[in-house]
Design a protein around this motif. Structure first.
Motif: not given
Length: 520
Positions: A463, A467, A266, A433-434, A471, A430-431
């Protein structure tokens, strides 16, 4: 031989930094600006010592990501396997040697705080990096008092103060990179070039992007036409970079999937600009960069090797720093490389004829940097006992509150005390998943089914570079199935909705504040 002392044996070619600095004895006014630099460096060193005295014995992580690394280290100690399937867990993105080295203390002694041993290893690596920066400076500037300036300069990086005890591979990788540069500056024998290549390649075993020493060494040796030294340097580098990785890949089939998990990252530009601004605002960086136009360096000279190392390292850090998980530690290698340049600039300032400008700059440096840093060092030292006592109080609470409970924690400093680790790094989850490489919907289903006794989150949603630490897939599930009950510091503990929890009374008895207004 072409490989030996080509530019050192001819006195007419010598225009060293030492010669340039002996032109005149400095006046009292010439000491004002370098003296101000020294005052700032001493204040920074005092803050560094005060912070590390607190962090060394801190009962949980001292920086976000510590537990993520330590979780992999502990898994390696228990199973003998470092890298797991990235489809089921967050990847271990560092090189295999980091986890191997940090696992060593746990094999010999354990205690209430198993983080102390690994922290001492990281701190020792930092101190050795500073020592190597001083050694490189003395090699480049054979001035009898140069170490008086290079030592405090190498210990005064404000951007490093929060990282000296964090469990990362940066300082260990930088250590071997600096050893390689120092060996190349010795220029004594082919065996030295071989050892330099070995060290440069070994740096990649801690973090594979640390190739600046390899690249700078190859380019410099090629420019100097030292073909034999180039060959043995390249052989040593290949042996300890690619060769050791091949060995670990055969032993750890999931290695490449883990360390290359962020190969399609990302990308976020604003955060990188903020990081670079912080780096170039370091006085050492400003001094070092300002020195470049005034160096008497040649294509084949020693300064070329060091400047190439700094430039390549900075470019690599800037490119890799585009990914949203990057932080200021990506630029530490370039900062250490700037120490010799900053030391040279400080000595040159003693010969400056611009007394009024020097007085003005000295005032700015002392008032805006040295005094605030010194006051922060004083406050940190004065509050050290109370801060440690508060940290141990929280540790005792988490240890007692989580005992025999199923806990899902999004705060790694609390996860450290959970009986079972569900998410070692919520941010990285979370990263991933992105990126579409980790599916968190099964975990969201477990949350809605109220599988966990307690859920731990930060009071304020957090955040970093766009990010979320929690999540977007998991946050609605938490709000649906759990409600906040009490707060410990900046951590909120939630319990199941529409159910009687006999243990909630125990949380209050342990010190969790159930009277405060909690975010819903």
């Amino acid at each position: 031989m072409a490989d030996q002392h080509q530019d050192e044996t001819n006195p007419r070619r010598q225009l060293s930094a030492s010669t340039m600095l002996r032109s005149a004895r400095p006046s009292l006014s010439g000491w004002i600006l370098p003296g101000s630099v020294l005052v700032f460096c001493c204040a920074s060193c005092a803050l560094l010592i005060a912070q590390q005295a607190r962090n060394l014995f801190w009962p949980s992580e001292v920086g976000y990501g510590d537990f993520y690394v330590f979780h992999t280290v502990r898994h390696f100690q228990q199973t003998g396997v470092i890298y797991q399937d990235v489809a089921r867990d967050v990847p271990a993105t560092y090189g295999p040697m980091l986890y191997t080295v940090l696992a060593v203390p746990g094999r010999f002694f354990t205690g209430e705080n198993p983080l102390i041993g690994p922290r001492l290893i990281v701190l020792a690596a930092f101190l050795l990096c500073a020592l190597l920066a001083v050694s490189i400076t003395r090699r480049l500037i054979p001035h009898r008092k140069v170490w008086l300036w290079s030592v405090p300069l190498a210990l005064s990086f404000a951007s490093m103060s929060d990282w000296l005890l964090q469990l990362r591979g940066d300082f260990m990788a930088i250590l071997f990179s600096l050893i390689a540069i120092r060996l190349l500056l010795a220029r004594r024998a082919l065996s030295v070039a071989l050892l330099a290549g070995v060290c440069a390649g070994f740096a990649t075993q801690f973090k594979f992007v640390y190739v600046a020493a390899l690249a700078a060494g190859l380019l410099w040796l090629a420019a100097c036409r030292r073909w034999k030294a180039l060959a043995v340097f390249a052989f040593g580098g290949a042996l300890t970079s690619g060769g050791i990785y091949v060995f670990f890949v055969l032993r750890e089939p999931q290695l490449l999937d883990n360390v290359l998990a962020l190969r399609t990252p990302v990308v976020e530009f604003l955060g990188l600009c903020k990081i670079i601004r912080r780096i170039v605002a370091e006085p050492v960086a400003l001094l070092g960069l300002a020195t470049l136009p005034f160096l008497a360096w040649r294509l084949l000279g020693r300064w070329t090797l060091v400047v190439s190392f700094v430039v390549i390292s900075f470019c690599i850090a800037a490119i890799t720093g585009l990914q949203a998980g990057a932080n200021v530690n990506y630029f530490f290698e370039a900062l250490f490389g700037l120490v010799p340049l900053a030391a040279f600039a400080t000595l040159k300032l003693r010969r400056s004829n611009y007394a009024v400008a020097g007085l003005f700059l000295s005032g700015l440096l002392v008032i805006n940097l040295a005094v605030p840093v010194g006051m922060e060092a004083f406050r940190t030292a004065r509050t050290l006992p109370a801060t440690l006592a508060e940290g141990h109080r929280k540790a005792r609470f988490f240890r007692a509150a989580f005992q025999d409970r199923k806990v899902l924690s999004f705060v790694p400093s609390a996860t450290f005390f959970a009986p079972e680790v569900v998410l070692s790094d919520p941010f990285l989850a979370s990263y991933m998943e992105r990126l579409g490489k980790l599916d968190l919907h099964p975990l969201a289903g477990r949350i809605r089914a109220q599988v966990f006794d307690l859920i731990v989150t930060s009071r304020e949603p957090a955040s970093y570079r766009g990010i979320d630490f929690v999540s977007p897939t998991l946050r609605p599930a938490i709000r649906e199935a759990y409600e906040p009950f009490c707060q410990m510091g900046d951590v909120v503990i939630s319990v199941r909705r529409n159910s009687v929890e006999p243990s909630t009374k125990r949380l209050v008895e342990l010190g969790c504040d159930a009277t405060t207004d909690l975010p819903r």
